[in-house]
Design an enzyme around this catalytic site. Structure first.
Site, PDB file in Angstrom:
ATOM      1  N   CYS A   1      -6.656  -6.017  -4.144  1.00 12.93           N
ATOM      2  CA  CYS A   1      -7.910  -5.951  -3.392  1.00 12.93           C
ATOM      3  C   CYS A   1      -8.415  -4.516  -3.239  1.00 12.93           C
ATOM      4  CB  CYS A   1      -7.769  -6.624  -2.032  1.00 12.93           C
ATOM      5  SG  CYS A   1      -6.583  -5.794  -0.968  1.00 12.93           S
TER       6      CYS A   1
ATOM      7  N   GLU B   1       0.812  -1.223   0.000  1.00 13.91           N
ATOM      8  CA  GLU B   1       0.000   0.000   0.000  1.00 13.91           C
ATOM      9  C   GLU B   1       0.842   1.269   0.000  1.00 13.91           C
ATOM     10  OE1 GLU B   1      -3.978  -0.650   2.179  1.00 13.91           O
ATOM     11  OE2 GLU B   1      -2.456  -1.336   3.594  1.00 13.91           O
TER      12      GLU B   1
END
Ligand code: PEP
Ligand code: MG
Length: 604
Positions: free
Chosen positions: A520, A449
């Site tokens: 995701c 991330e």
């Protein structure tokens, strides 16, 4: 007069209904329909609450010490007078009698009407009395909630009552926290609009997971819309239309029917395996927030859960966090529901725009943080609360005895974090085993991330079995754009070459090392990126259950080999979106023509 308000589209489709305006501070007020036969009893609840608050204020007045300023007594008198004014309780009655709102909802609807009138007053003194009306209203709402013996949150969840026959309703608010949004799952609302928020803010994500049209960042919406106005939410274009003229209404009703037909058509793909034209099997997984969402994942044909945002289990609990056993039950419920398919449980990711709840004392205080998105969030918070982290790890490990589990660690950036996670995992394993409790098949993964994680990926993959790319945060941290801030939403660009190159690099490295890799973040559920991600070598996508069928349709029509040929040109382009569109258009042509045109794209 009809008005259009522009915002950001976050959840597709069209909603048409009456506006329910809710102040951000009252979003957790219960919203449900009562049986029309109970209208008189419901109104009585409101009158009883008034009697109770009146007694409360009188008692307060008695307690005011003699030496206290006379202003305090005068203020209590003003509140007592407002309490008895028919504009408050009596005027809330029609919401109960004709619209069948519960008492709390009727009162909060009436408070919105009144506060709007105060805002429009010219006289400063009179305008300032709004705060007094709000305070009296809050007292009444508290008294009503006390009367039911239920928390506002529990009551909001009771909103799932059958409301057939009532006008459809859409919620309009300045802001809704993700925790509050969660309470609206299965509620009476068929659409949402908020003044603030970005496309991938967590509030938007929860709205999308509810699969109902939503627009965020509509700036002035809650000021322009009036209680009970008819509105249209165009979740595809990000437009709110207030008091639409009949022709516009008709047009949108037509579109609404088309969306329903398209959904019904796509749902037929539910049991079709996701395989590309050249025979590549693609794993389509579901993102869920609560255990009960597992049923939506199954219905949509997901082959597992790719992201269980476990922090939602920790929300709306007034500071009492779930213990190991409670968590274990929740995780086990999902694992059992998925019947042997993998379940990816992400450890708590609180922080930034995702606080646990207003009352929690255990979470980091974001209002004191200079920059919450860069602060103590996700794995950083878990490692700073080792007892809580260990409890969660033990609960997840125990759930793995009932089916395959993947543990996912959010926002990893440092190797020291990896080492600590590993130590806590080993310890949790020992503790569970020492108690004689079983542990099944468990793998450990990291979320990618932050750009730092991409740059040290080979080192991370020495410890982790797989990675999952959280594109929502990866975009935020690569481009330095707060994903929840609508003021910079136009700069939040998944097509930015830096973002695409980081994603491509992650997928390529993980594939080369034989480790699992999935996406995701919201890009996985956006059909505009399906071919591109396939071209990068991605074979595992995780998204809201409602998005699975349209992504599957794209997969079924794609040829991964041809797409791969077009990839270098897309990644080298200054304007990747145009390059991608051109490349993917060519890849949808057939046979030799397709290959010839694709190779020209690469050579250019
Ligand atoms: C992401 O950042 O892409 C992600 C999936 O996590 P969240 O949206 O919950 O931050
Ligand atoms: Mg994230």
């Amino acid at each position: 007069m009809s008005i259009q308000v522009f915002g950001l589209p976050v959840s597709r489709g069209v909603a048409i209904g009456r506006a329910v305006l809710v102040a951000s501070s009252r979003v957790d007020v219960a919203h449900y329909f009562i049986d029309p036969a109970d209208a008189e009893r419901e109104y009585e609840r409101l009158r009883d609450a008034r009697t109770e608050v009146s007694a409360e204020l009188m008692a307060l007045k008695q307690e005011v010490p003699e030496e206290a300023h006379a202003e305090l007594v005068a203020l209590l008198d003003v509140h007592l007078m407002m309490l008895q004014d028919p504009m408050l309780v009596e005027s809330a009655q029609p919401w109960i009698a004709t619209r069948h709102y519960n008492a709390e909802w009727a009162l909060s609807a009436q408070l919105e009407v009144l506060t709007r009138q105060f805002d429009e007053m010219e006289d400063d003194y009179l305008r300032e009395r709004k705060a007094d009306v709000e305070q009296v209203g809050e007292r009444l709402l508290k008294a009503l909630t006390r009367g039911t013996g239920l928390s506002p949150g529990a009551l909001a969840n009771a909103g799932a009552r059958d409301f057939a026959g009532e006008d459809p309703l859409v919620l309009v608010a300045n802001d809704i926290a993700p925790a509050d949004m969660l309470q609206f799952k299965r509620s009476v609302f068929t659409g949402f609009v908020t003044d603030v928020g970005g496309r991938t803010s967590h509030t938007a994500i929860v709205a999308r997971s509810m699969d109902i049209p939503a627009v965020v960042g509509a700036r002035e919406a809650s000021r322009i819309v009036r209680q009970d106005d008819w509105v249209i939410i165009d979740g595809d274009a990000g437009i709110l239309i207030v008091n639409p003229p009949p022709m516009v209404l008709e047009e949108y009703r037509f579109r609404q029917r088309q969306v329903e037909l398209e959904r019904a058509r796509l749902s037929r793909l539910r049991h079709t395996p996701a395989v590309t034209l050249d025979g590549q099997t693609v794993e389509l997984l579901a993102n869920i927030e609560l255990p009960r969402d597992a049923s939506a994942a199954l219905e949509a044909g997901a082959v597992g859960v790719g992201l269980f945002r476990s922090e939602f289990l920790f929300m709306n609990r007034a500071g009492r966090l779930p213990d190991e056993d409670e968590q274990f039950e929740a995780y086990r419920a999902v694992v059992l529901a998925m019947g042997g398919m993998p379940v990816t449980i992400r450890t708590v990711d609180v922080g930034a725009d995702k606080p646990l709840d207003r009352a929690s004392s255990q979470e980091p205080r974001h209002d004191h943080m200079l920059n919450p998105a860069l602060g103590l969030r996700a794995i950083r918070w878990s490692l700073s609360e080792p007892d809580m982290f260990s409890e969660q790890l033990r609960a997840i490990l125990r759930a793995s005895a009932f089916g395959p589990v993947r543990i996912l660690i959010p926002m990893v950036a440092h190797l020291s974090e990896v080492q600590s996670v590993k130590q806590w995992m080993d310890r949790a394993r020992e503790e569970v085993t020492a108690r004689g409790q079983a542990i099944g098949e468990v793998t450990l993964g990291a979320m990618v991330e932050v750009p730092a994680a991409v740059l040290i990926l080979p080192s991370l993959l020495r410890t982790f079995d797989f990675v999952s790319i959280g594109t929502n945060d990866l975009i935020q941290y690569t481009l330095a754009i707060d994903r929840a801030d609508e003021a910079v939403a136009h700069l939040y660009d998944p097509w930015h070459p830096a973002v695409l190159r980081l994603i491509a690099q992650t997928i390529a490295q993980a594939n080369a090392m034989g480790k699992g890799v999935s996406v995701c973040g919201e890009m996985a559920g956006d059909p505009a990126f399906t071919e591109l991600l396939l071209a990068m070598g991605l074979r595992s996508f995780s998204m809201h259950p409602a998005q699975i069928s349209s992504i599957k349709q794209r997969v079924l029509r794609a040829d991964a080999r041809t797409l791969q040929l077009a990839l270098p040109a897309v990644l080298d382009a200054d304007q990747p979106q145009q390059a991608c569109e051109a490349a993917m258009r060519t890849s949808s042509k057939s046979g030799a023509e397709r290959l010839a045109v694709s190779s020209r794209t690469v050579l250019q």
